[in-house]
Design a protein around this motif. Structure first.
Motif, PDB file in Angstrom:
ATOM      1  N   PRO A 164       0.813  -1.222   0.000  1.00 10.20           N
ATOM      2  CA  PRO A 164       0.000   0.000   0.000  1.00 10.20           C
ATOM      3  C   PRO A 164       0.844   1.268   0.000  1.00 10.20           C
ATOM      4  O   PRO A 164       1.912   1.321   0.609  1.00 10.20           O
ATOM      5  CB  PRO A 164      -0.806  -0.119   1.296  1.00 10.20           C
ATOM      6  N   VAL A 165       0.345   2.311  -0.694  1.00 12.82           N
ATOM      7  CA  VAL A 165       1.067   3.578  -0.776  1.00 12.82           C
ATOM      8  C   VAL A 165       0.080   4.741  -0.778  1.00 12.82           C
ATOM      9  O   VAL A 165      -0.969   4.684  -1.422  1.00 12.82           O
ATOM     10  CB  VAL A 165       1.955   3.629  -2.043  1.00 12.82           C
ATOM     11  N   ALA A 166       0.420   5.781  -0.044  1.00 13.62           N
ATOM     12  CA  ALA A 166      -0.363   7.019  -0.017  1.00 13.62           C
ATOM     13  C   ALA A 166       0.505   8.130  -0.596  1.00 13.62           C
ATOM     14  O   ALA A 166       1.616   8.365  -0.117  1.00 13.62           O
ATOM     15  CB  ALA A 166      -0.777   7.355   1.409  1.00 13.62           C
ATOM     16  N   ILE A 167       0.000   8.804  -1.617  1.00 11.77           N
ATOM     17  CA  ILE A 167       0.786   9.803  -2.349  1.00 11.77           C
ATOM     18  C   ILE A 167       0.222  11.198  -2.112  1.00 11.77           C
ATOM     19  O   ILE A 167      -0.990  11.404  -2.136  1.00 11.77           O
ATOM     20  CB  ILE A 167       0.765   9.499  -3.856  1.00 11.77           C
ATOM     21  N   VAL A 168       1.111  12.152  -1.905  1.00 10.68           N
ATOM     22  CA  VAL A 168       0.751  13.569  -1.803  1.00 10.68           C
ATOM     23  C   VAL A 168       1.506  14.313  -2.890  1.00 10.68           C
ATOM     24  O   VAL A 168       2.721  14.134  -3.035  1.00 10.68           O
ATOM     25  CB  VAL A 168       1.118  14.149  -0.421  1.00 10.68           C
ATOM     26  N   THR A 169       0.807  15.139  -3.653  1.00 12.50           N
ATOM     27  CA  THR A 169       1.471  15.861  -4.742  1.00 12.50           C
ATOM     28  C   THR A 169       0.697  17.108  -5.144  1.00 12.50           C
ATOM     29  O   THR A 169      -0.498  17.237  -4.866  1.00 12.50           O
ATOM     30  CB  THR A 169       1.649  14.956  -5.976  1.00 12.50           C
ATOM     31  N   VAL A 192      -4.595   9.077  -3.201  1.00 10.14           N
ATOM     32  CA  VAL A 192      -3.822  10.268  -3.555  1.00 10.14           C
ATOM     33  C   VAL A 192      -4.379  11.497  -2.864  1.00 10.14           C
ATOM     34  O   VAL A 192      -5.594  11.717  -2.854  1.00 10.14           O
ATOM     35  CB  VAL A 192      -3.831  10.490  -5.084  1.00 10.14           C
ATOM     36  N   GLY A 193      -3.478  12.294  -2.289  1.00 19.11           N
ATOM     37  CA  GLY A 193      -3.842  13.600  -1.761  1.00 19.11           C
ATOM     38  C   GLY A 193      -3.313  14.663  -2.701  1.00 19.11           C
ATOM     39  O   GLY A 193      -2.102  14.730  -2.949  1.00 19.11           O
ATOM     40  N   LEU A 194      -4.211  15.463  -3.275  1.00 20.26           N
ATOM     41  CA  LEU A 194      -3.798  16.524  -4.200  1.00 20.26           C
ATOM     42  C   LEU A 194      -3.896  17.871  -3.494  1.00 20.26           C
ATOM     43  O   LEU A 194      -4.942  18.224  -2.951  1.00 20.26           O
ATOM     44  CB  LEU A 194      -4.688  16.522  -5.443  1.00 20.26           C
ATOM     45  N   SER A 195      -2.797  18.586  -3.471  1.00 18.16           N
ATOM     46  CA  SER A 195      -2.726  19.855  -2.759  1.00 18.16           C
ATOM     47  C   SER A 195      -3.248  20.999  -3.627  1.00 18.16           C
ATOM     48  O   SER A 195      -2.759  21.225  -4.730  1.00 18.16           O
ATOM     49  CB  SER A 195      -1.280  20.137  -2.348  1.00 18.16           C
ATOM     50  N   VAL A 233      -8.605  16.157  -1.332  1.00 21.74           N
ATOM     51  CA  VAL A 233      -8.051  17.487  -1.544  1.00 21.74           C
ATOM     52  C   VAL A 233      -7.401  17.936  -0.246  1.00 21.74           C
ATOM     53  O   VAL A 233      -7.925  17.714   0.841  1.00 21.74           O
ATOM     54  CB  VAL A 233      -9.122  18.512  -1.982  1.00 21.74           C
ATOM     55  N   MET A 234      -6.217  18.532  -0.373  1.00 22.64           N
ATOM     56  CA  MET A 234      -5.480  19.009   0.790  1.00 22.64           C
ATOM     57  C   MET A 234      -5.256  20.508   0.658  1.00 22.64           C
ATOM     58  O   MET A 234      -4.577  20.950  -0.272  1.00 22.64           O
ATOM     59  CB  MET A 234      -4.135  18.290   0.889  1.00 22.64           C
TER      60      MET A 234
END
Length: 361
Positions: A164-169, A192-195, A233-234
């Motif tokens: 498992p992987v959690a991505i922020v970009t 995915v967390g999109l800033s 959304v971040m």
């Protein structure tokens, strides 16, 4: 002279960059631009991006911070060409002997062998899988990734191990990897967390000069969601008196683009980020610089930053409480969750290595 000397660079040379100066690393002696005595105006070259390569012995970084929902992460790059002036990772460049200012944006350290090292680490006897975080320090989808493709290679390894992987970009380049991410998402192995810090192009270009436009990031959100990839959304960070009025608009636009969860972090100004941010404020928002910093200090006991766990991400006091309440009301109003579904760890499996033979029985 002290190790935090500000080396302010003229605007022409730093066009397209976030930091106003190249503040000296706290671990290095101060540097000054020397005049030759002729007093002749001389055109200086713009700052180019240089990439150095690093061969790490390990790529998995461990942490025990109670503020973070993960205990391990991978950073394919040190430094970030996106140039976000508020980036809390800027001080880490000082450990390399570089400035957290323009050096952080223009001297990038890449780890081309990260995927091979990761493969080796995941094969170690006794390795116990847990969510791997990526993009928590510097962005794995910054512009240089188009050339190096380190992130894609790392994702291929994680997919093969069913890890498992959690991505922020903030980078729209993540769309390139939708084939891998979609496959992992089908098994509950990725989100995915999109800033999105602002929807205003001018504000974005000032704060985060080499990040794709806000509307383009919303399109990326839409494409990820359409491929079945869970997206959050971040609003990270919320910047007092500059972006705080956009909370409701950002959440609504993100909901409409496919995000199903929303989170936020308050502006953080650790170590060298504080003087860099103050310089940036005076240049771009001189009319409200004092008001912004008054809000910041109000949340941190009169200081620019308080690093205490439980306080550093959100701050304290009336203003911090108002922002938290507004965000919570907006999140519920638009039907968004606080977090994305928990990722699976029970599917982890070590694949055959190159040269291994299949058992006959």
């Amino acid at each position: 002279m002290s190790g935090d000397v500000s080396l302010k660079i003229d605007a022409g040379r730093r066009r397209g960059r976030g930091a106003v100066s190249n503040t000296t690393s706290r671990y290095e002696p101060s540097r000054e631009e020397i005049q030759d005595g002729w007093e002749i105006d001389e055109e200086r070259a713009a700052f180019r991006t240089f990439v150095e390569e690093e061969r790490p012995r390990s790529v998995i970084t461990r942490n025990t911070s109670p503020d973070l929902p993960f205990d391990r992460s991978i950073n394919p790059y040190r430094g970030c060409e996106h140039g976000c002036i508020y980036c809390f990772a800027r001080p880490t460049h000082a450990y390399l002997g570089y400035s957290p200012g323009l050096d952080f944006e223009t001297r990038i350290v890449a780890r081309p062998l990260a995927a091979q090292v990761l493969d080796r680490e995941l094969r170690k006897r006794g390795y116990a899988p847990a969510v791997m975080a990526m993009g928590t320090n510097t962005d794995p989808y910054q512009p240089v990734e188009r050339q190096y493709r380190i992130m894609r290679k790392v994702l291929e390894v994680l997919r093969d191990f069913r890890h498992p992987v959690a991505i922020v970009t903030k980078g729209t380049l993540i769309e390139r990897d939708i084939d891998i991410l979609g496959e992992m998402a089908a098994d509950g192995l990725v989100h995915v967390g999109l800033s999105v810090t602002t929807l205003d192009d001018e504000t974005s270009r000032r704060m985060e000069p080499r990040v794709p436009r806000p509307v383009r990031r919303l399109k990326t959100m839409e494409r990820l969601a359409s491929a079945g990839i869970p997206v959050r959304v971040m609003m990270a960070p919320v910047v007092p008196s500059i972006t705080d009025h956009e909370i409701e608009h950002i959440l609504e636009a993100s909901r409409d683009s496919g995000a199903t969860a929303a989170s936020w972090i308050m502006l953080r100004l650790p170590r060298e980020v504080s003087p860099l941010f103050r310089e940036w404020l005076e240049e771009h928002y001189p009319d409200r610089a004092a008001r912004v910093m008054a809000r910041v200090q109000e949340m941190h006991g009169g200081q620019d930053y308080d690093a205490q766990w439980g306080k550093r991400m959100r701050g304290e006091g009336f203003y911090a409480e108002i922002i938290a309440q507004r965000f919570e009301v907006a999140r519920k109003r638009f039907g968004m969750a606080e977090s994305l579904p928990k990722l699976r760890t029970d599917l982890f499996e070590v694949p055959l290595a190159k040269g291994d033979q299949l058992a006959l029985f």
